[in-house]
Write an enzyme that holds these catalytic residues in place. Structure first.
Site, mmCIF file in Angstrom:
data_model
loop_
_atom_site.group_PDB
_atom_site.id
_atom_site.type_symbol
_atom_site.label_atom_id
_atom_site.label_comp_id
_atom_site.label_asym_id
_atom_site.label_seq_id
_atom_site.Cartn_x
_atom_site.Cartn_y
_atom_site.Cartn_z
ATOM 1 N N MET A 13 -50.105 -8.180 -38.442
ATOM 2 C CA MET A 13 -49.434 -9.156 -39.293
ATOM 3 C C MET A 13 -48.534 -8.404 -40.267
ATOM 4 O O MET A 13 -48.893 -7.363 -40.802
ATOM 5 C CB MET A 13 -50.410 -10.066 -40.026
ATOM 6 N N TYR B 219 -56.104 -4.391 -50.038
ATOM 7 C CA TYR B 219 -55.379 -5.200 -49.053
ATOM 8 C C TYR B 219 -56.037 -6.556 -48.790
ATOM 9 O O TYR B 219 -57.151 -6.802 -49.201
ATOM 10 C CB TYR B 219 -55.098 -4.434 -47.764
ATOM 11 N N GLU B 220 -55.269 -7.414 -48.150
ATOM 12 C CA GLU B 220 -55.631 -8.838 -47.941
ATOM 13 C C GLU B 220 -55.873 -9.555 -49.270
ATOM 14 O O GLU B 220 -56.747 -10.413 -49.381
ATOM 15 C CB GLU B 220 -56.858 -8.965 -47.032
ATOM 16 N N GLY B 221 -55.074 -9.232 -50.264
ATOM 17 C CA GLY B 221 -55.231 -9.809 -51.591
ATOM 18 C C GLY B 221 -56.164 -8.943 -52.405
ATOM 19 O O GLY B 221 -57.344 -8.792 -52.064
ATOM 20 N N GLN C 57 -58.471 -12.200 -55.626
ATOM 21 C CA GLN C 57 -59.601 -12.989 -55.119
ATOM 22 C C GLN C 57 -60.328 -13.675 -56.270
ATOM 23 O O GLN C 57 -60.698 -14.855 -56.181
ATOM 24 C CB GLN C 57 -60.577 -12.079 -54.361
#
Length: 566
Positions: free
Chosen positions: A161, A426-428, A433
């Site tokens: 992605m 990563y991924e926020g 979060q």
């Protein structure tokens, strides 16, 4: 001691802590019975222990390299990936009609945990493909599904992605990659993306990139973003590979860890791509993949923690230093025993949160229940942030258990910390979060959280007959959390954001008390002793964390940038 997958721990948590039986009782997952799950866990454990774990050190010592435009992967990674693909593990949750196993996400979470403990750098590759498979199943056209899903599920092709750009990190809406219509249903994608995990490799036939870009009429911000499938090689109508697309790996990042996982700068130069989902609906489609990845990344932190713990325990059991009784090794020192108990207790908490999140996601998908969906949404940021924070803290403590040898690369203790450190980013980031938890996840006024607290308090009330002291501590912590949420939802968003991180950790601490108490009621003396250690020594941390929360933002933001200057 070589890595050993904690299969018994997964069985115990699934059966006694997170009530996985609810999932297998649904029509959607009726075939995922206890016997099936036991067999899956056993086989995954063997794969991780025998095929994947021996590659972990290779990835660190012999990083992936970019040679003449081709990414050369670490020694053994191609064979390890092939074993994962041939076992069907990439498509563990994918539709059976497309060649997947169709298993619940809860079970995939357990498998990904084991793979992460065995070799996090390699596990990142199938995790990316799994997220892409889910996004395509939910949003792609039938033509794209028919072309890409079977190949991704089989592992012949791999997925990525592409979100981040040099000027647009967490602010995805600031991206500048363009998508121009070609007039034949395809689009020309032009732009640069950075931090692309497993952007290329030398063992898959094709690399399938999901790329966020803006159409000419796309408005500024996230509402004007669309999602495109941009393959390395353009498939022919019969599914065979055609010409090379106009995209390339510009460079590989030189990273703190995860050396075996190539992270690339990608350039798209009028590359041919196809729309996934509606025009300007890219964020909704990408969030399907990102939500999957957030639980997956939390699970990576837990797996890395498991690997670090096993290495520290093995060292403590063999290292002799000082005059002690028992085994004669450093595990007899009280402080070493404290560190190992803390590591083990928090791994159990993080793992239970992740598996409970998986159960909630599966129940939401299987039943359509809004309450289960709300539970899943509530637990996802906690699973991601606490799972990765636990990975970092356990890996750090693992180095401490090794003492001076932990600072020496040959022991491998430092690799766990270097590899896991990025998972909190990563991924926020974990701060994002936490902001999600106190913001969007509290838009219901705390209703989903209160339902969960009702269950925790009811369980603690039942436990008071057998374990009154521990049960009372858990009940009181849940009540403290309830009162903190009531205060929180009455505050402005800015005040919530300022205290989001301690709130999330305090929430996780309370969940941990609940899960340890549940384990103590169902488990043996070892479970009871670990629960007692956690509830009496670690659970009380929630008091200080919630005191931090109630201070709000004013005194924090009163500290000026000049006052923070060196």
């Amino acid at each position: 001691m070589p890595y050993r997958s904690p299969v018994a721990d997964f069985r115990f948590i699934l059966e006694n802590v997170v009530d996985y039986a609810k999932v297998s009782e649904t029509e959607a997952f009726a075939e995922a019975t206890k016997d099936t799950v036991d067999a899956i866990l056993d086989e995954a454990g063997k794969l991780c222990d025998n095929e994947i774990a021996p590659l972990n050190r290779n990835g660190d010592l012999h990083p992936a390299k970019l040679e003449n435009g081709i990414v050369r992967t670490s020694p053994g990674f191609a064979q390890g990936y092939q074993a994962i693909a041939e076992g069907g593990w990439i498509g563990i949750c994918a539709s059976e009609e497309e060649g997947g196993m169709g298993l619940p996400l809860t079970i995939a979470t357990a498998v990904n945990d084991m793979m992460s403990g065995a070799c996090l750098a390699l596990q990142l590759n199938p995790l990316m493909s799994q997220g892409q498979i889910e996004a395509l199943e939910a949003h792609a056209s039938e033509e794209i599904k028919a072309t890409y899903l079977p190949k991704l599920i089989s592992g012949e092709w791999t997925g990525t992605m592409n979100l981040t750009e040099p000027q647009a990190g967490s602010d995805v809406g600031a991206l500048s990659t363009k998508a121009e219509p070609n007039g034949d249903g395809s689009f020309a994608i032009t732009g640069q993306k950075i931090y692309i995990t497993w952007a290329d490799n030398d063992f898959a036939e094709n690399i399938c990139h999901l790329v966020l870009a803006r159409l000419p009429d796309g408005v500024p911000g996230t509402k004007g973003i669309s999602l495109f499938m941009v393959p390395k090689f353009i498939p022919n109508e019969d599914g065979t590979l055609g010409e090379r697309n106009s995209l390339r790996v510009v460079s590989l990042e030189h990273k703190l860890g995860l050396h075996g996982s190539p992270t690339a700068v990608m350039s798209y130069e009028g590359a041919t791509g196809w729309l996934v989902g509606p025009e300007h609906g890219g964020m909704a489609a990408m969030f399907t993949m990102m939500n999957n990845a957030r639980l997956g990344v939390g699970t990576q932190g837990i797996g890395a923690a498991e690997g670090a713990y096993q290495a520290a325990y093995a060292y403590a059991m063999e290292r002799k230093q000082g005059r002690v009784g028992g085994t004669g090794t450093i595990i007899e020192h009280a402080d070493v025993r404290r560190m190992l108990a803390t590591m083990k207790a928090d791994i159990f908490v993080a793992r239970s949160i992740a598996l409970a999140c998986g159960v909630a996601i599966d129940m939401g998908n299987a039943t359509g229940s809004e309450k289960w969906k709300a539970r899943a949404a509530l637990l996802t940021p906690i699973a991601k942030a606490f799972g990765t924070d636990t990975g970092i803290e356990v890996a750090t403590t693992g180095i401490q258990v090794h003492g001076g040898m932990g600072f020496i690369e040959e022991t491998g203790a430092a690799q766990y910390l270097r590899d896991v450190r990025v998972t909190a980013i990563y991924e926020g980031t974990n701060g994002i979060q936490a902001m999600d938890l106190v913001g969007r996840k509290m838009m219901d006024g705390g209703e989903a959280a209160f339902r969960l607290l009702d269950e925790i308090e009811a369980g603690a009330d039942e436990a008071k007959a057998n374990m009154p002291e521990m049960a009372e501590a858990v009940w009181q912590s849940a009540e403290d959390l309830r009162e903190t949420i009531e205060w929180l939802v009455a505050q402005d968003v800015a005040d919530r954001f300022a205290v989001a991180v301690p709130f999330l950790k305090g929430f996780a601490r309370v969940l941990g008390g609940h899960y340890h108490l549940t384990a103590a009621l169902a488990g043996d003396h070892a479970r009871k002793r670990l629960a007692s250690f956690y509830i009496k020594r670690m659970l009380p941390e929630h008091v200080g964390l919630f005191a931090h929360v109630r201070e709000g933002a004013s005194d924090l933001m009163a500290i000026t940038p000049d006052e923070l200057a060196v």
